[in-house]
Structure formats: structure tokens, C-alpha cells
Design a protein around this motif. Structure first.
Motif, PDB file in Angstrom:
ATOM      1  N   LEU A  25      34.568  45.073 -17.637  1.00  0.00           N
ATOM      2  CA  LEU A  25      35.490  44.550 -16.642  1.00  0.00           C
ATOM      3  C   LEU A  25      35.251  43.510 -16.173  1.00  0.00           C
ATOM      4  CD1 LEU A  25      38.158  45.759 -16.016  1.00  0.00           C
ATOM      5  CD2 LEU A  25      36.656  47.111 -14.506  1.00  0.00           C
ATOM      6  N   GLY A  26      33.474  43.497 -15.732  1.00  0.00           N
ATOM      7  CA  GLY A  26      33.355  42.480 -14.732  1.00  0.00           C
ATOM      8  C   GLY A  26      33.473  40.815 -16.023  1.00  0.00           C
ATOM      9  N   ASP A  27      32.656  41.324 -16.996  1.00  0.00           N
ATOM     10  CA  ASP A  27      33.001  40.363 -17.745  1.00  0.00           C
ATOM     11  C   ASP A  27      34.693  39.605 -18.250  1.00  0.00           C
ATOM     12  OD1 ASP A  27      30.386  40.274 -18.484  1.00  0.00           O
ATOM     13  OD2 ASP A  27      30.141  40.673 -20.878  1.00  0.00           O
ATOM     14  N   LEU A  28      35.696  40.584 -18.728  1.00  0.00           N
ATOM     15  CA  LEU A  28      36.940  40.451 -18.608  1.00  0.00           C
ATOM     16  C   LEU A  28      37.676  39.773 -17.671  1.00  0.00           C
ATOM     17  CD1 LEU A  28      39.477  40.599 -20.140  1.00  0.00           C
ATOM     18  CD2 LEU A  28      40.084  43.101 -18.970  1.00  0.00           C
ATOM     19  N   PHE A  29      36.903  40.001 -16.533  1.00  0.00           N
ATOM     20  CA  PHE A  29      37.446  39.213 -14.477  1.00  0.00           C
ATOM     21  C   PHE A  29      37.547  37.730 -14.952  1.00  0.00           C
ATOM     22  CE2 PHE A  29      38.117  43.806 -12.303  1.00  0.00           C
ATOM     23  CZ  PHE A  29      39.539  43.718 -13.187  1.00  0.00           C
ATOM     24  N   LEU A  30      35.812  37.857 -15.424  1.00  0.00           N
ATOM     25  CA  LEU A  30      35.759  36.558 -15.361  1.00  0.00           C
ATOM     26  C   LEU A  30      35.841  35.855 -16.145  1.00  0.00           C
ATOM     27  CD1 LEU A  30      33.170  35.157 -13.703  1.00  0.00           C
ATOM     28  CD2 LEU A  30      31.291  35.420 -15.954  1.00  0.00           C
ATOM     29  N   ARG A  31      36.112  36.286 -17.854  1.00  0.00           N
ATOM     30  CA  ARG A  31      36.584  35.328 -19.085  1.00  0.00           C
ATOM     31  C   ARG A  31      38.170  35.088 -18.156  1.00  0.00           C
ATOM     32  NH1 ARG A  31      37.206  38.746 -23.437  1.00  0.00           N
ATOM     33  NH2 ARG A  31      35.184  38.260 -23.778  1.00  0.00           N
ATOM     34  N   TYR A  32      38.790  34.952 -17.522  1.00  0.00           N
ATOM     35  CA  TYR A  32      40.511  35.066 -16.474  1.00  0.00           C
ATOM     36  C   TYR A  32      40.271  33.949 -15.757  1.00  0.00           C
ATOM     37  CZ  TYR A  32      42.291  37.394 -21.144  1.00  0.00           C
ATOM     38  OH  TYR A  32      42.183  37.606 -22.353  1.00  0.00           O
ATOM     39  N   GLY A  33      39.034  34.209 -15.020  1.00  0.00           N
ATOM     40  CA  GLY A  33      39.333  33.863 -13.465  1.00  0.00           C
ATOM     41  C   GLY A  33      39.405  34.823 -12.806  1.00  0.00           C
ATOM     42  N   TRP A  34      39.377  35.988 -12.969  1.00  0.00           N
ATOM     43  CA  TRP A  34      39.818  37.024 -11.998  1.00  0.00           C
ATOM     44  C   TRP A  34      38.400  36.971 -10.782  1.00  0.00           C
ATOM     45  CZ3 TRP A  34      42.921  39.750 -15.834  1.00  0.00           C
ATOM     46  CH2 TRP A  34      44.160  39.320 -15.471  1.00  0.00           C
ATOM     47  N   TYR A  35      37.964  36.244 -10.391  1.00  0.00           N
ATOM     48  CA  TYR A  35      36.572  36.117  -9.837  1.00  0.00           C
ATOM     49  C   TYR A  35      35.839  37.053  -9.033  1.00  0.00           C
ATOM     50  CZ  TYR A  35      36.588  31.565 -12.334  1.00  0.00           C
ATOM     51  OH  TYR A  35      36.569  30.886 -13.122  1.00  0.00           O
ATOM     52  N   VAL A  36      37.080  37.721  -7.558  1.00  0.00           N
ATOM     53  CA  VAL A  36      36.598  38.291  -6.814  1.00  0.00           C
ATOM     54  C   VAL A  36      37.102  39.689  -7.339  1.00  0.00           C
ATOM     55  CG1 VAL A  36      38.080  39.291  -4.875  1.00  0.00           C
ATOM     56  CG2 VAL A  36      38.036  36.970  -4.753  1.00  0.00           C
ATOM     57  N   GLU A  37      37.105  40.385  -8.775  1.00  0.00           N
ATOM     58  CA  GLU A  37      37.564  41.189  -9.128  1.00  0.00           C
ATOM     59  C   GLU A  37      35.965  41.327 -10.222  1.00  0.00           C
ATOM     60  OE1 GLU A  37      39.855  39.601  -9.282  1.00  0.00           O
ATOM     61  OE2 GLU A  37      41.929  40.112  -8.319  1.00  0.00           O
ATOM     62  N   ALA A  38      35.467  40.165 -10.533  1.00  0.00           N
ATOM     63  CA  ALA A  38      34.604  40.137 -11.106  1.00  0.00           C
ATOM     64  C   ALA A  38      32.546  40.343 -10.078  1.00  0.00           C
ATOM     65  CB  ALA A  38      34.471  38.598 -12.490  1.00  0.00           C
ATOM     66  N   TYR A  39      33.259  39.659  -9.237  1.00  0.00           N
ATOM     67  CA  TYR A  39      32.198  39.443  -7.848  1.00  0.00           C
ATOM     68  C   TYR A  39      31.741  40.882  -8.295  1.00  0.00           C
ATOM     69  CZ  TYR A  39      29.162  38.824  -4.128  1.00  0.00           C
ATOM     70  OH  TYR A  39      28.492  38.693  -3.267  1.00  0.00           O
ATOM     71  N   ARG A  40      32.704  41.836  -7.620  1.00  0.00           N
ATOM     72  CA  ARG A  40      32.555  43.306  -7.225  1.00  0.00           C
ATOM     73  C   ARG A  40      32.412  44.210  -8.830  1.00  0.00           C
ATOM     74  NH1 ARG A  40      38.830  44.303  -6.395  1.00  0.00           N
ATOM     75  NH2 ARG A  40      38.422  42.487  -4.269  1.00  0.00           N
ATOM     76  N   GLN A  41      32.282  43.549  -9.656  1.00  0.00           N
ATOM     77  CA  GLN A  41      32.155  44.647 -10.685  1.00  0.00           C
ATOM     78  C   GLN A  41      30.847  44.898 -11.043  1.00  0.00           C
ATOM     79  OE1 GLN A  41      34.151  47.671 -11.782  1.00  0.00           O
ATOM     80  NE2 GLN A  41      35.398  46.845 -11.040  1.00  0.00           N
ATOM     81  N   TYR A  42      30.451  43.280 -10.886  1.00  0.00           N
ATOM     82  CA  TYR A  42      28.547  43.246 -10.835  1.00  0.00           C
ATOM     83  C   TYR A  42      27.636  43.201  -9.625  1.00  0.00           C
ATOM     84  CZ  TYR A  42      30.846  40.012 -14.759  1.00  0.00           C
ATOM     85  OH  TYR A  42      31.269  39.288 -16.368  1.00  0.00           O
ATOM     86  N   ALA A  43      28.643  43.155  -8.168  1.00  0.00           N
ATOM     87  CA  ALA A  43      28.059  43.862  -7.677  1.00  0.00           C
ATOM     88  C   ALA A  43      27.831  45.156  -7.411  1.00  0.00           C
ATOM     89  CB  ALA A  43      28.559  43.362  -6.176  1.00  0.00           C
ATOM     90  N   SER A  44      28.688  45.792  -8.196  1.00  0.00           N
ATOM     91  CA  SER A  44      27.916  47.279  -8.209  1.00  0.00           C
ATOM     92  C   SER A  44      27.080  47.913  -9.276  1.00  0.00           C
ATOM     93  CB  SER A  44      29.726  48.079  -8.804  1.00  0.00           C
ATOM     94  OG  SER A  44      29.800  48.320  -7.752  1.00  0.00           O
ATOM     95  N   LEU A  45      27.376  46.309 -10.587  1.00  0.00           N
ATOM     96  CA  LEU A  45      26.666  46.307 -11.936  1.00  0.00           C
ATOM     97  C   LEU A  45      25.041  46.821 -11.002  1.00  0.00           C
ATOM     98  CD1 LEU A  45      25.585  46.200 -15.182  1.00  0.00           C
ATOM     99  CD2 LEU A  45      26.369  45.202 -14.700  1.00  0.00           C
ATOM    100  N   VAL A  46      24.837  45.478 -10.959  1.00  0.00           N
ATOM    101  CA  VAL A  46      23.721  45.316  -9.362  1.00  0.00           C
ATOM    102  C   VAL A  46      22.659  46.336  -8.747  1.00  0.00           C
ATOM    103  CG1 VAL A  46      22.575  43.769  -8.066  1.00  0.00           C
ATOM    104  CG2 VAL A  46      23.330  43.102 -10.256  1.00  0.00           C
TER     105      VAL A  46
END
Length: 91
Positions: A25-46
Motif C-alpha cells: 500500500l505504501g508503494d502504491l501511494f508513493l508511486r502516485y505521489g501521495w507522500y503523506v499516505e505513503a509515509y504513514r504506511q511506511y512508518a507503521s511498517l518500520v
């Protein structure tokens, strides 16, 4: 677009303990430039995987996209200063 984000986010809601789902999901958000949403998913992943280098680099990419360059560089330095895994899987 909003409905696409909402639909994708529901995938994680129903499977919140799965690190692979958060990564995708973070990768999908990042690909579309939805950085805030990607950051949230990656922070949870970490938080789920510890300081796994690939997760930290993904988090750094999202942070950089949000304009948090200092934070992105801090994550990248953390990865660079780690022991690493010699071979093709080394980030």
C-alpha cells in the motif's frame, strides 16, 4: 482518486498486522505521489519490522516527497551506517 485511496486503505484496515500489505500500500501511494499516505504506511511498517533497511529507505523516500529532507537523510544515514548484508540483497 479519493475512492481509490479509500479502497486501498481498507485492505490494510482488515489486515493491519501484515507487513507485506502495508509495504504494498505504501508503494502504491508513493508511486502516485501521495507522500503523506505513503509515509504513514511506511512508518507503521518500520514499527512492525524494526529498523529493517529497506523499510527505512522507503520511509526516507516518502519523507523526501513530503519535503522532510532532513528526516529523509537521517533515515538514509542510519541505513548507510548499518552492518549491511554483502551481496545483491544489500540495500
Amino acid at each position: 482518486m479519493d475512492e481509490a485511496r479509500r479502497t486501498c486503505s481498507e485492505l490494510v484496515e482488515f489486515n493491519s498486522d501484515d507487513a507485506a500489505t502495508r509495504k504494498r500500500l505504501g508503494d502504491l501511494f508513493l508511486r502516485y505521489g501521495w507522500y503523506v499516505e505513503a509515509y504513514r504506511q511506511y512508518a507503521s511498517l518500520v514499527r512492525m519490522t524494526g529498523d529493517h533497511p529497506i523499510s527505512l529507505l522507503r520511509l526516507a523516500a516518502a519523507a523526501a516527497g513530503m519535503g522532510k529532507v532532513d528526516e529523509a537523510l537521517r533515515f538514509e544515514r542510519k541505513v548507510a551506517s548499518g552492518d549491511g548484508d554483502p551481496g545483491p540483497s544489500d540495500p
